[in-house]
Motif scaffolding. Structure first.
Motif, mmCIF file in Angstrom:
data_model
loop_
_atom_site.group_PDB
_atom_site.id
_atom_site.type_symbol
_atom_site.label_atom_id
_atom_site.label_comp_id
_atom_site.label_asym_id
_atom_site.label_seq_id
_atom_site.Cartn_x
_atom_site.Cartn_y
_atom_site.Cartn_z
ATOM 1 N N ASN A 189 0.830 -1.213 0.000
ATOM 2 C CA ASN A 189 0.000 0.000 0.000
ATOM 3 C C ASN A 189 0.864 1.263 0.000
ATOM 4 O OD1 ASN A 189 -2.369 -1.474 0.013
ATOM 5 N ND2 ASN A 189 -2.502 -1.508 2.260
ATOM 6 N N ASP A 202 1.887 1.774 -3.504
ATOM 7 C CA ASP A 202 0.756 2.311 -4.267
ATOM 8 C C ASP A 202 0.600 3.812 -4.022
ATOM 9 O OD1 ASP A 202 0.261 -0.196 -5.233
ATOM 10 O OD2 ASP A 202 -1.307 -0.665 -3.769
ATOM 11 N N GLU A 225 3.244 5.631 -6.020
ATOM 12 C CA GLU A 225 2.899 5.652 -7.440
ATOM 13 C C GLU A 225 1.790 6.665 -7.725
ATOM 14 O OE1 GLU A 225 2.032 1.659 -8.584
ATOM 15 O OE2 GLU A 225 4.146 1.153 -8.887
ATOM 16 N N ALA A 226 0.864 6.788 -6.797
ATOM 17 C CA ALA A 226 -0.201 7.792 -6.973
ATOM 18 C C ALA A 226 0.382 9.203 -6.991
ATOM 19 C CB ALA A 226 -1.234 7.644 -5.853
ATOM 20 N N PRO A 238 8.349 0.540 -11.645
ATOM 21 C CA PRO A 238 7.012 0.907 -12.147
ATOM 22 C C PRO A 238 7.084 1.528 -13.543
ATOM 23 C CG PRO A 238 7.747 2.459 -10.466
ATOM 24 C CD PRO A 238 8.742 1.337 -10.468
#
Length: 454
Positions: A135, A138, A141-142, A166
């Protein structure tokens, strides 16, 4: 001492001005007092301008200065005076998540809040030092998908938990200048797309990559000047063919995986320095064409070949950083013979107890022909014991071009008594170079090879 020296200098200037019939210059404060009111940056009076000359700079220059500060310090500039309030929000964003004061589970929300509140372009993004869960990845990456980071110049993906690189990093292919990849998997299919035409510095740390992909990655960075490969698994040989590469640093320690054990510099017309930082990890370095190669950082396990000759014939090496298990005058004299144009020597050793560095009879004939060109010398872990004293006195009494010698001492007790004893032991009054300066310091660094390489 520095404060007293500055005060004395100011007093002298005032006296000199008075003698010449001119008013004495007023002292200038280092920073503006945050409690001086809501006045704009330049102030309304002459005294205020003297106290806050920094605020009189244009917004563009102030923004560049603020963007170089760590994230927390950059944001704090808003509390100085009203003149500064809007600057941090509009300057290029330097977001280093490693220095944000919050718990790890609060960090994702804080990253988004900073990026969304910032009105200026994103210049640098350094991810948290530890990513505990998927998480967390994530959330990072956001952030990378945010329009505010569209023109990102510096990206550091720390502790990527061995996850694949990524795909979204390729949105920065036209802008990235610095890229650090740590604890990441670099599959061939991903590296095949690796093309960053502006990238100047690439750092691969604790990551896995095949030898073919490593060469493909370097080839995809035509502007690459600085390359760091630290404890990466997979490649055994690195071949360098680059028109612009200037510096290569390698740390080749790995556990239970293939490690880098050979570097072949086939054609590198701009290469200036190469550093091997792992003691007891063998590395073979072959230099075929590198006419500007002047700085070498090596260990007792580095084997260097120039052309077909083993560590012989290089008259380009002028700066050497050598890590050795024990302080050895014999080894250093061998290095000076191999590199006859050596001017700067940095030595890090763990001990000198096992070696006898007595030299007066042993090298009596050699000293008639040995041309010692050393100008700067640094010795880390100087103990003051006899082997160390014998080693240093060799250069004190025979290095006629020496300009500076720094001895990093293994004690904090550097007082006048210690310095007087060392002055006597090292026979500094008999130094061959009358202009040479000798410095004792208790400064400690884990590896000064890293400092030199960056």
């Amino acid at each position: 001492m520095e404060a007293g020296g500055a005060s004395t200098t100011t007093t002298r200037k005032r006296k000199a001005a008075a003698l010449e019939g001119h008013p004495a210059p007023a002292p200038v404060a280092a920073a503006t007092d945050p409690g001086m009111g809501e006045d704009d940056g330049g102030g309304s009076g002459e005294n205020r301008q003297d106290l806050d000359r920094l605020s009189s700079l244009p917004d563009a220059i102030l923004g560049e200065i603020i963007s170089l500060l760590p994230t927390k310090q950059g944001a704090r500039t808003r509390i100085l005076v009203s003149r500064w309030r809007h600057l941090w929000c509009s300057t290029p964003l330097n977001l280093d998540c490693r220095h944000l004061a919050c718990t790890w589970h609060e960090l994702p929300a804080l990253m988004h809040r900073i990026i969304n509140a910032h009105q200026g372009p994103g210049r640098r993004f350094c991810t948290p030092e530890l990513l505990y869960t998927i998480n967390d990845i994530d959330a990072v990456e956001a952030c990378l998908l945010s329009p505010a980071l569209a023109r990102l110049e510096e990206l550091k993906l720390n502790s990527w938990r061995r996850q694949p690189l990524p795909e979204l990093v390729f949105r920065f292919s036209d802008t990235l200048v610095v890229f650090r990849i740590e604890q990441c998997s670099l599959p061939d299919a991903t590296v095949h797309r690796f093309h960053f035409p502006r990238l100047q510095r690439l750092e691969l740390v604790h990551s896995s990559i095949t030898e073919c992909s490593l060469h493909s990655m370097i080839a995809g960075c035509p502007s690459l000047e600085f390359l760091l490969i630290s404890r990466c698994s997979g490649p055994r040989c690195l071949r360098i063919n680059s028109l612009v590469l200037r510096s290569v640093t390698v740390s080749n320690f790995t556990l239970g995986a293939p490690m880098l054990d050979e570097i072949v510099i086939e054609s590198a017309p701009c290469l200036e320095s190469l550093f091997h930082l792992d003691q007891d990890r063998d590395l073979r370095v072959s230099v075929i064409f590198a006419p500007k190669f002047e700085t070498l950082g090596c260990t007792n396990s580095t084997r260097l070949l120039f052309g077909s000759m083993d560590i012989q014939g290089s008259r380009t090496i002028k700066c050497l950083a050598q890590t050795m298990p024990t302080l050895s005058l014999d080894m250093v004299i061998g290095l000076m013979r191999s590199f006859p144009c050596l001017e700067k020597l940095y030595i890090q050793c763990n001990t000198s107890r096992k070696n006898n560095n007595v030299w007066r009879r042993k090298y009596r004939d050699l000293l008639r022909s040995l041309d010692i060109r050393l100008k700067i010398m640094v010795l880390k872990y100087y103990s003051g014991r006899k082997p160390d004293v014998d080693f240093v006195t060799f250069f004190v009494l025979n290095a006629r071009q020496l300009e500076s010698m720094t001895l990093m001492v293994q004690t904090d007790d550097i007082d006048e008594d210690f310095l007087a004893k060392q002055h006597h032991k090292l026979q500094l009054e008999k130094r061959a170079s009358h202009g040479a300066q000798f410095h004792f310091t208790a400064e400690r660094r884990h590896e000064f090879g890293y400092k030199l390489s960056f």
